[in-house]
Design a protein around this motif. Structure first.
Motif: not given
Length: 227
Positions: A187-195
Protein backbone atom coordinates in the motif's frame (compact mmCIF):
# COMPACT_ATOMS: atom_id res chain seq x y z
CA UNK A 1 -3.11 -30.11 -5.44
CA UNK A 2 -1.21 -32.95 -7.16
CA UNK A 3 2.57 -33.04 -6.85
CA UNK A 4 5.47 -33.53 -9.23
CA UNK A 5 8.25 -35.17 -7.22
CA UNK A 6 11.79 -35.20 -8.59
CA UNK A 7 14.27 -37.25 -6.53
CA UNK A 8 17.95 -36.55 -7.23
CA UNK A 9 20.30 -39.13 -5.71
CA UNK A 10 24.04 -38.56 -5.28
CA UNK A 11 25.73 -41.78 -6.44
CA UNK A 12 29.32 -40.60 -6.02
CA UNK A 13 31.96 -42.65 -4.20
CA UNK A 14 31.57 -40.72 -0.94
CA UNK A 15 27.95 -41.92 -0.75
CA UNK A 16 28.93 -45.60 -1.05
CA UNK A 17 27.75 -48.05 1.59
CA UNK A 18 25.42 -46.90 4.39
CA UNK A 19 24.83 -43.30 3.16
CA UNK A 20 23.38 -44.34 -0.20
CA UNK A 21 21.37 -47.10 1.47
CA UNK A 22 19.82 -44.52 3.82
CA UNK A 23 19.01 -42.20 0.91
CA UNK A 24 17.47 -45.04 -1.09
CA UNK A 25 15.28 -46.07 1.85
CA UNK A 26 14.00 -42.49 2.13
CA UNK A 27 13.18 -42.30 -1.59
CA UNK A 28 11.53 -45.72 -1.44
CA UNK A 29 9.24 -44.51 1.35
CA UNK A 30 8.47 -41.35 -0.63
CA UNK A 31 7.52 -43.28 -3.76
CA UNK A 32 5.04 -45.28 -1.70
CA UNK A 33 3.45 -42.03 -0.46
CA UNK A 34 2.58 -40.81 -3.96
CA UNK A 35 -1.04 -40.56 -5.07
CA UNK A 36 -2.30 -41.66 -8.52
CA UNK A 37 -2.53 -38.06 -9.80
CA UNK A 38 1.07 -37.28 -8.75
CA UNK A 39 4.07 -37.71 -11.05
CA UNK A 40 7.68 -38.57 -10.23
CA UNK A 41 11.18 -38.90 -11.62
CA UNK A 42 14.38 -40.43 -10.20
CA UNK A 43 17.71 -38.94 -11.28
CA UNK A 44 21.19 -40.16 -10.32
CA UNK A 45 24.42 -38.22 -10.61
CA UNK A 46 28.11 -38.93 -10.09
CA UNK A 47 30.52 -38.23 -12.98
CA UNK A 48 27.43 -37.61 -15.11
CA UNK A 49 23.66 -37.80 -14.72
CA UNK A 50 21.02 -40.25 -15.90
CA UNK A 51 17.37 -40.77 -15.10
CA UNK A 52 14.45 -43.15 -15.15
CA UNK A 53 12.83 -41.56 -18.22
CA UNK A 54 12.66 -38.42 -20.37
CA UNK A 55 9.92 -36.85 -18.26
CA UNK A 56 8.11 -37.35 -14.93
CA UNK A 57 5.97 -40.50 -14.84
CA UNK A 58 2.41 -40.84 -13.50
CA UNK A 59 2.53 -42.51 -10.09
CA UNK A 60 0.69 -45.65 -11.12
CA UNK A 61 1.46 -48.90 -9.29
CA UNK A 62 3.36 -50.19 -12.33
CA UNK A 63 5.47 -47.02 -12.63
CA UNK A 64 6.20 -46.95 -8.89
CA UNK A 65 7.44 -50.55 -9.14
CA UNK A 66 9.58 -49.50 -12.08
CA UNK A 67 10.96 -46.62 -10.02
CA UNK A 68 11.77 -48.93 -7.11
CA UNK A 69 13.60 -51.35 -9.42
CA UNK A 70 15.65 -48.50 -10.90
CA UNK A 71 16.42 -47.19 -7.42
CA UNK A 72 17.56 -50.62 -6.28
CA UNK A 73 20.06 -50.82 -9.14
CA UNK A 74 21.95 -47.65 -8.14
CA UNK A 75 25.31 -47.78 -6.36
CA UNK A 76 27.80 -45.23 -5.03
CA UNK A 77 30.91 -44.78 -7.21
CA UNK A 78 32.77 -42.10 -9.16
CA UNK A 79 33.04 -38.34 -8.74
CA UNK A 80 30.47 -35.72 -7.80
CA UNK A 81 29.24 -33.63 -10.76
CA UNK A 82 26.28 -32.18 -8.90
CA UNK A 83 25.65 -29.53 -11.56
CA UNK A 84 24.66 -32.29 -13.99
CA UNK A 85 22.05 -33.48 -11.49
CA UNK A 86 20.76 -29.93 -11.06
CA UNK A 87 20.41 -29.42 -14.80
CA UNK A 88 18.62 -32.74 -15.24
CA UNK A 89 16.22 -32.02 -12.36
CA UNK A 90 15.36 -28.38 -13.03
CA UNK A 91 15.20 -28.32 -16.83
CA UNK A 92 12.08 -30.46 -17.20
CA UNK A 93 9.13 -28.61 -18.68
CA UNK A 94 6.93 -27.82 -15.68
CA UNK A 95 3.31 -28.98 -15.45
CA UNK A 96 1.43 -25.98 -14.00
CA UNK A 97 -1.28 -28.23 -12.56
CA UNK A 98 1.20 -29.70 -10.10
CA UNK A 99 3.44 -28.40 -7.34
CA UNK A 100 7.00 -29.35 -8.26
CA UNK A 101 9.27 -30.51 -5.43
CA UNK A 102 12.89 -31.40 -6.16
CA UNK A 103 14.58 -33.43 -3.42
CA UNK A 104 18.38 -33.66 -3.47
CA UNK A 105 19.78 -36.57 -1.46
CA UNK A 106 23.50 -35.93 -1.01
CA UNK A 107 26.36 -35.55 1.44
CA UNK A 108 27.40 -32.43 -0.51
CA UNK A 109 31.10 -33.40 -0.68
CA UNK A 110 32.05 -30.94 -3.42
CA UNK A 111 34.16 -27.81 -3.73
CA UNK A 112 32.22 -25.58 -6.13
CA UNK A 113 29.35 -24.41 -3.91
CA UNK A 114 29.10 -20.94 -5.50
CA UNK A 115 28.77 -22.39 -9.00
CA UNK A 116 26.08 -24.84 -7.87
CA UNK A 117 24.04 -22.18 -6.07
CA UNK A 118 24.23 -19.94 -9.14
CA UNK A 119 22.85 -22.76 -11.31
CA UNK A 120 20.02 -23.39 -8.85
CA UNK A 121 19.10 -19.70 -8.88
CA UNK A 122 19.23 -19.53 -12.69
CA UNK A 123 17.15 -22.67 -13.34
CA UNK A 124 14.73 -22.71 -10.38
CA UNK A 125 11.57 -21.31 -12.01
CA UNK A 126 8.54 -22.98 -10.38
CA UNK A 127 10.49 -25.66 -8.50
CA UNK A 128 10.79 -25.88 -4.72
CA UNK A 129 14.01 -27.49 -3.52
CA UNK A 130 14.24 -29.68 -0.47
CA UNK A 131 17.74 -30.83 0.36
CA UNK A 132 18.45 -33.92 2.43
CA UNK A 133 21.91 -34.07 3.97
CA UNK A 134 22.93 -37.72 4.21
CA UNK A 135 25.66 -39.20 6.41
CA UNK A 136 27.60 -38.13 9.48
CA UNK A 137 29.19 -34.91 8.16
CA UNK A 138 27.17 -33.43 5.28
CA UNK A 139 28.03 -30.05 3.75
CA UNK A 140 25.54 -28.01 5.79
CA UNK A 141 26.48 -24.69 4.21
CA UNK A 142 25.63 -25.93 0.71
CA UNK A 143 22.49 -27.83 1.71
CA UNK A 144 21.08 -24.99 3.81
CA UNK A 145 21.72 -22.48 1.02
CA UNK A 146 20.22 -24.73 -1.67
CA UNK A 147 17.00 -24.99 0.32
CA UNK A 148 17.02 -21.24 0.98
CA UNK A 149 17.58 -20.28 -2.66
CA UNK A 150 15.12 -22.98 -3.73
CA UNK A 151 12.29 -21.72 -1.49
CA UNK A 152 12.16 -25.07 0.28
CA UNK A 153 13.61 -26.59 3.42
CA UNK A 154 16.45 -28.82 4.57
CA UNK A 155 16.53 -32.04 6.58
CA UNK A 156 19.41 -34.19 7.77
CA UNK A 157 19.47 -37.96 7.62
CA UNK A 158 22.25 -39.49 9.71
CA UNK A 159 23.39 -43.08 9.40
CA UNK A 160 21.45 -43.95 12.55
CA UNK A 161 18.16 -42.20 11.71
CA UNK A 162 15.04 -44.02 10.56
CA UNK A 163 14.99 -42.93 6.88
CA UNK A 164 11.28 -43.72 6.58
CA UNK A 165 10.35 -41.47 9.51
CA UNK A 166 12.40 -38.57 8.09
CA UNK A 167 10.57 -38.88 4.76
CA UNK A 168 7.20 -39.23 6.51
CA UNK A 169 7.77 -35.87 8.22
CA UNK A 170 8.74 -34.34 4.89
CA UNK A 171 5.52 -35.54 3.26
CA UNK A 172 3.45 -34.40 6.21
CA UNK A 173 4.84 -30.92 5.60
CA UNK A 174 4.48 -30.65 1.83
CA UNK A 175 1.08 -32.36 1.67
CA UNK A 176 -0.61 -29.35 3.25
CA UNK A 177 0.18 -26.20 1.26
CA UNK A 178 -2.05 -23.44 2.55
CA UNK A 179 -1.04 -20.77 0.05
CA UNK A 180 1.42 -20.61 -2.86
CA UNK A 181 2.65 -17.82 -5.18
CA UNK A 182 2.51 -15.30 -2.35
CA UNK A 183 2.67 -11.56 -3.01
CA UNK A 184 2.46 -8.62 -0.62
CA UNK A 185 1.04 -5.21 -1.59
CA UNK A 186 2.43 -2.78 0.96
CA UNK A 187 0.00 0.00 0.00
CA UNK A 188 1.29 3.45 0.99
CA UNK A 189 4.04 2.13 3.25
CA UNK A 190 7.56 3.16 2.29
CA UNK A 191 9.22 -0.26 2.35
CA UNK A 192 12.80 -1.22 1.50
CA UNK A 193 15.20 -4.15 1.91
CA UNK A 194 12.43 -6.77 1.93
CA UNK A 195 13.85 -10.29 2.13
CA UNK A 196 13.36 -12.77 0.58
CA UNK A 197 12.26 -11.17 -2.68
CA UNK A 198 10.52 -14.36 -3.77
CA UNK A 199 8.24 -15.27 -0.87
CA UNK A 200 8.21 -18.89 0.25
CA UNK A 201 5.04 -20.94 0.07
CA UNK A 202 2.95 -21.17 3.21
CA UNK A 203 2.59 -24.70 4.59
CA UNK A 204 0.57 -25.88 7.55
CA UNK A 205 2.72 -25.77 10.69
CA UNK A 206 5.50 -23.69 9.13
CA UNK A 207 5.42 -19.88 9.12
CA UNK A 208 6.58 -17.76 6.21
CA UNK A 209 8.65 -14.84 7.50
CA UNK A 210 9.59 -11.61 5.72
CA UNK A 211 12.02 -9.03 7.00
CA UNK A 212 12.34 -5.44 5.80
CA UNK A 213 12.52 -1.81 6.68
CA UNK A 214 9.85 0.87 6.57
CA UNK A 215 9.90 4.62 7.19
CA UNK A 216 7.35 7.36 7.64
CA UNK A 217 4.15 7.47 9.68
CA UNK A 218 0.40 7.13 9.29
CA UNK A 219 -1.77 4.17 8.39
CA UNK A 220 -1.74 1.89 5.37
CA UNK A 221 -3.59 -1.21 4.27
CA UNK A 222 -1.35 -4.20 3.53
CA UNK A 223 -2.72 -6.96 1.30
CA UNK A 224 -1.38 -10.52 1.05
CA UNK A 225 -2.38 -12.44 -2.07
CA UNK A 226 -1.75 -16.02 -3.13
CA UNK A 227 -3.24 -19.18 -4.55
Amino acid sequence: KPMEMIFVLDCSGSMGGKPIEQAKKAIERALKHLQPDDTFQVIRFSNDASQLGPQPLPATKANVRRGLEYLGSLEGEGGTMMIEGIKAALDFKHDDRRLRFVSFMTDGYIGNEAEILAEVHKRLKASRIFSFGVGQAPNRFLLDRMAQVGQGAVAYLSLNDDAGEVMDRFFERISHPAMTDLEVDWGDMKVAEVYPQRIRDLFVGRPTILTGRFSGSGESEVRVRGR
